[in-house]
Design a protein around this motif. Sequence first.
Motif, PDB file in Angstrom:
ATOM      1  N   ALA A 175       0.809  -1.222   0.000  1.00 26.87           N
ATOM      2  CA  ALA A 175       0.000   0.000   0.000  1.00 26.87           C
ATOM      3  C   ALA A 175       0.843   1.272   0.000  1.00 26.87           C
ATOM      4  O   ALA A 175       0.466   2.248  -0.669  1.00 26.87           O
ATOM      5  CB  ALA A 175      -0.951  -0.018   1.200  1.00 26.87           C
ATOM      6  N   PRO A 176       1.972   1.333   0.731  1.00 27.89           N
ATOM      7  CA  PRO A 176       2.765   2.564   0.657  1.00 27.89           C
ATOM      8  C   PRO A 176       3.226   2.892  -0.764  1.00 27.89           C
ATOM      9  O   PRO A 176       3.207   4.064  -1.168  1.00 27.89           O
ATOM     10  CB  PRO A 176       3.963   2.267   1.582  1.00 27.89           C
ATOM     11  CG  PRO A 176       3.429   1.295   2.574  1.00 27.89           C
ATOM     12  CD  PRO A 176       2.499   0.432   1.788  1.00 27.89           C
TER      13      PRO A 176
ATOM     14  N   ALA B 230       1.066 -12.046   0.992  1.00 29.61           N
ATOM     15  CA  ALA B 230       1.004 -11.218  -0.215  1.00 29.61           C
ATOM     16  C   ALA B 230      -0.443 -10.953  -0.628  1.00 29.61           C
ATOM     17  O   ALA B 230      -0.762  -9.865  -1.136  1.00 29.61           O
ATOM     18  CB  ALA B 230       1.770 -11.894  -1.353  1.00 29.61           C
ATOM     19  N   THR B 231      -1.333 -11.912  -0.400  1.00 31.81           N
ATOM     20  CA  THR B 231      -2.749 -11.715  -0.718  1.00 31.81           C
ATOM     21  C   THR B 231      -3.351 -10.616   0.148  1.00 31.81           C
ATOM     22  O   THR B 231      -4.064  -9.728  -0.345  1.00 31.81           O
ATOM     23  CB  THR B 231      -3.525 -13.023  -0.519  1.00 31.81           C
ATOM     24  OG1 THR B 231      -2.985 -14.041  -1.380  1.00 31.81           O
ATOM     25  CG2 THR B 231      -4.998 -12.827  -0.827  1.00 31.81           C
ATOM     26  N   ALA B 232      -3.064 -10.674   1.460  1.00 28.90           N
ATOM     27  CA  ALA B 232      -3.571  -9.642   2.369  1.00 28.90           C
ATOM     28  C   ALA B 232      -3.023  -8.273   1.972  1.00 28.90           C
ATOM     29  O   ALA B 232      -3.754  -7.272   1.944  1.00 28.90           O
ATOM     30  CB  ALA B 232      -3.181  -9.971   3.814  1.00 28.90           C
ATOM     31  N   VAL B 233      -1.747  -8.218   1.650  1.00 30.21           N
ATOM     32  CA  VAL B 233      -1.110  -6.965   1.254  1.00 30.21           C
ATOM     33  C   VAL B 233      -1.713  -6.449  -0.050  1.00 30.21           C
ATOM     34  O   VAL B 233      -1.988  -5.251  -0.202  1.00 30.21           O
ATOM     35  CB  VAL B 233       0.412  -7.170   1.109  1.00 30.21           C
ATOM     36  CG1 VAL B 233       1.054  -6.018   0.364  1.00 30.21           C
ATOM     37  CG2 VAL B 233       1.048  -7.356   2.477  1.00 30.21           C
ATOM     38  N   GLY B 234      -1.936  -7.351  -1.000  1.00 27.19           N
ATOM     39  CA  GLY B 234      -2.507  -6.956  -2.281  1.00 27.19           C
ATOM     40  C   GLY B 234      -3.908  -6.392  -2.145  1.00 27.19           C
ATOM     41  O   GLY B 234      -4.247  -5.381  -2.784  1.00 27.19           O
ATOM     42  N   LEU B 235      -4.733  -7.007  -1.288  1.00 26.92           N
ATOM     43  CA  LEU B 235      -6.091  -6.503  -1.086  1.00 26.92           C
ATOM     44  C   LEU B 235      -6.073  -5.139  -0.409  1.00 26.92           C
ATOM     45  O   LEU B 235      -6.874  -4.256  -0.748  1.00 26.92           O
ATOM     46  CB  LEU B 235      -6.894  -7.513  -0.259  1.00 26.92           C
ATOM     47  CG  LEU B 235      -7.232  -8.824  -0.967  1.00 26.92           C
ATOM     48  CD1 LEU B 235      -7.946  -9.776  -0.022  1.00 26.92           C
ATOM     49  CD2 LEU B 235      -8.103  -8.565  -2.200  1.00 26.92           C
ATOM     50  N   GLN B 236      -5.159  -4.964   0.548  1.00 24.61           N
ATOM     51  CA  GLN B 236      -5.051  -3.655   1.179  1.00 24.61           C
ATOM     52  C   GLN B 236      -4.567  -2.603   0.188  1.00 24.61           C
ATOM     53  O   GLN B 236      -4.998  -1.441   0.231  1.00 24.61           O
ATOM     54  CB  GLN B 236      -4.101  -3.723   2.381  1.00 24.61           C
ATOM     55  CG  GLN B 236      -3.862  -2.402   3.085  1.00 24.61           C
ATOM     56  CD  GLN B 236      -5.135  -1.752   3.598  1.00 24.61           C
ATOM     57  OE1 GLN B 236      -6.136  -2.432   3.818  1.00 24.61           O
ATOM     58  NE2 GLN B 236      -5.112  -0.438   3.783  1.00 24.61           N
ATOM     59  N   SER B 237      -3.710  -2.990  -0.726  1.00 27.43           N
ATOM     60  CA  SER B 237      -3.242  -2.057  -1.753  1.00 27.43           C
ATOM     61  C   SER B 237      -4.380  -1.633  -2.669  1.00 27.43           C
ATOM     62  O   SER B 237      -4.461  -0.469  -3.078  1.00 27.43           O
ATOM     63  CB  SER B 237      -2.116  -2.698  -2.568  1.00 27.43           C
ATOM     64  OG  SER B 237      -0.977  -2.917  -1.773  1.00 27.43           O
ATOM     65  N   LEU B 238      -5.269  -2.569  -3.007  1.00 23.74           N
ATOM     66  CA  LEU B 238      -6.440  -2.218  -3.810  1.00 23.74           C
ATOM     67  C   LEU B 238      -7.336  -1.231  -3.061  1.00 23.74           C
ATOM     68  O   LEU B 238      -7.876  -0.284  -3.645  1.00 23.74           O
ATOM     69  CB  LEU B 238      -7.225  -3.474  -4.177  1.00 23.74           C
ATOM     70  CG  LEU B 238      -6.546  -4.435  -5.155  1.00 23.74           C
ATOM     71  CD1 LEU B 238      -7.395  -5.691  -5.339  1.00 23.74           C
ATOM     72  CD2 LEU B 238      -6.321  -3.754  -6.509  1.00 23.74           C
ATOM     73  N   SER B 239      -7.490  -1.470  -1.753  1.00 25.73           N
ATOM     74  CA  SER B 239      -8.278  -0.548  -0.933  1.00 25.73           C
ATOM     75  C   SER B 239      -7.619   0.827  -0.892  1.00 25.73           C
ATOM     76  O   SER B 239      -8.305   1.852  -0.967  1.00 25.73           O
ATOM     77  CB  SER B 239      -8.408  -1.113   0.494  1.00 25.73           C
ATOM     78  OG  SER B 239      -9.024  -0.188   1.355  1.00 25.73           O
ATOM     79  N   GLN B 240      -6.294   0.847  -0.791  1.00 27.55           N
ATOM     80  CA  GLN B 240      -5.567   2.116  -0.779  1.00 27.55           C
ATOM     81  C   GLN B 240      -5.740   2.855  -2.103  1.00 27.55           C
ATOM     82  O   GLN B 240      -5.958   4.076  -2.130  1.00 27.55           O
ATOM     83  CB  GLN B 240      -4.082   1.856  -0.525  1.00 27.55           C
ATOM     84  CG  GLN B 240      -3.230   3.107  -0.433  1.00 27.55           C
ATOM     85  CD  GLN B 240      -3.468   3.877   0.848  1.00 27.55           C
ATOM     86  OE1 GLN B 240      -3.371   3.324   1.940  1.00 27.55           O
ATOM     87  NE2 GLN B 240      -3.793   5.156   0.730  1.00 27.55           N
ATOM     88  N   ARG B 241      -5.658   2.130  -3.194  1.00 31.10           N
ATOM     89  CA  ARG B 241      -5.823   2.760  -4.511  1.00 31.10           C
ATOM     90  C   ARG B 241      -7.203   3.397  -4.649  1.00 31.10           C
ATOM     91  O   ARG B 241      -7.343   4.515  -5.159  1.00 31.10           O
ATOM     92  CB  ARG B 241      -5.604   1.717  -5.611  1.00 31.10           C
ATOM     93  CG  ARG B 241      -5.538   2.303  -7.017  1.00 31.10           C
ATOM     94  CD  ARG B 241      -5.424   1.207  -8.062  1.00 31.10           C
ATOM     95  NE  ARG B 241      -4.227   0.419  -7.893  1.00 31.10           N
ATOM     96  CZ  ARG B 241      -3.032   0.736  -8.391  1.00 31.10           C
ATOM     97  NH1 ARG B 241      -2.891   1.846  -9.072  1.00 31.10           N
ATOM     98  NH2 ARG B 241      -1.997  -0.057  -8.202  1.00 31.10           N
TER      99      ARG B 241
END
Length: 609
Positions: free
Chosen positions: A116-117, A345-356
Amino acid sequence: MLGALCLLTFALHGSALQGYWRWDDGLHLFNVSMYSPWSLFFDPQVTRVASGNQVAPWNLFMYQVNYALFGLNPFPFYLHHLLSLACAAGGLYLLLRHWLGRWQALTPAALLLIGAPSVHMAQQLMVGHYLDGLLFACLGLWAYVHAVQRAQWRWAVLAAGFYLLSTLCKEVYVPWVALTLLLPLPAGSPSGMARWRFALPTLAVALAYAVLRISVFSGMGGYHGIALSSWQDLPVFASKLVHWLVQGLMGSGVLGATAVLLCLVCLVAGLAAQPERGRLAMLAGLGAVALVVVFPLVFVVHPGVDPEGHTRYLWAPWVALCVLWSLRWPASLARWHTAALLVFATAVGLQSLSQREHDRAANAMFDTHYAFARTPPPDQVLVPYELASATSTVIQMMYAHAAFKRLEPGRPHAEPALVRWEPANAAERASIRVWEEDCLCLVRLDSRPPGEQESILHNHLANSTTALPMHGPLPRMAHGYGGSIDSITIKGTQLHVKGWTPTLGPGRKMALGVSAPDIRVRLDSLVSTERPDVAQAFKRPDMLMSGFEATLGFADEKMARTASEMRCAIVLGHLPGQQHQYLVLPVKGKQGCDDALIPEATRTESDSG
């Protein structure tokens, strides 16, 4: 591998190339038009203004470099920005190659780009110094390891040079000196005094930086002050810190909690995989990493700061988490490492989508408002949309307009029309544009329901002020003097302040500098009053309501009397040419606030070419 990281960067974050000016870009462009690169690094007053309450001149320096190369076209700015992100990941990969094989070192570098960062920062030019700082910090440690292994001082000097550049990028990299002393060295490296000897140049830079920090900013501190004023604050701070890290990097819910648990498992498994005599060294290295991660957050983890809106603060912790997943697990657990990494990585990827998704509306809003400032549509008047953050949209877009005029003196620049008074008729109301979140675009004010129209106008045209308890001199933010505070009277626990501002009456935004540290100040009222003398002096009838009367409340009469010693206030100008400016209102009969004025320009018009 470096090429692969570059391709991954553009695959994940290439949409940034469609961005326009955003967030604090207006202020940075204005400072580009004001100050030369030389003064940025060697004039303490310019360094202070350009960096905020952080030593970060590299940030504005990159805007200066980009402007010199590309002018005011934001596309190559973003191209350079994404290359900086790719280089930051490449620097981390290069550093880890001292300990790991190619694929093991590639994993944390790739994770860095997915988080997300990175999603948050790829879309903001104003955070490019975080990215360059990571590259320099990693290269500094990489060169330091070379210095120890090869027993060559030239590598140690190079390491100190890279560390110096990282500290000039952002203060989050200052604690990285602890890694120089405590990070476990690769197998076969000399031990004992060798690592201390070759750390001396970097330590000398850290000491010099501390002296510079104290001399330029008169001590420590950050944008929001320190979150830990006493040991009693530690439990609350720790709770908020954990919430920030989990919510901002891995998200909430079951998957986020699972990712946190897997990080703990990875840490324990990494320690268990070490030989017994190597665990102590690894614990020392983990302690240094904790210092690097936690210390900068002491200055920013506050209740009112939104984690998703400030994900850049989690950049250093995110780097540490990425490196954590490069640790070797015991042979008996090695097959579970890949499965755990995939879940993480899945948890991180979903949070990144939320951040976007979280950032999408704000980015579009800034794109639109800056475009309005760059090329104002004829016969349209704007009510700027204000976010619930410290970044004022109207101030930033007007800073950008002033920068465009200074940097392109030979080109006509129409003044963006902002709503300054209530529309007199239907035609004026039809010309007003407001931000619509549903379409992420500007729409006509009269397309909104009548009640909503009046609410938008009232919020924009309402007088507002803040009373700033002053612990020291005002920040250097004002562009000149304007208006005055004519009288200050005390009535019990209240302070009554009268004066005038170079504004058009409604929509006055003002800050009163109260010389009363640690005293709570309450704004009871702020009303506009008629000042025909001001309107006549300026030959502007629309300045008739430029007078004001403010009432401040305090806990007791002693506090009110102490606050009455205020020297000045700061107001945002309305008049043409002052719409981006903070102006100082001196108190009659008292010494002015020259210490609040920004330094004189060190960039000439010929430099703008």
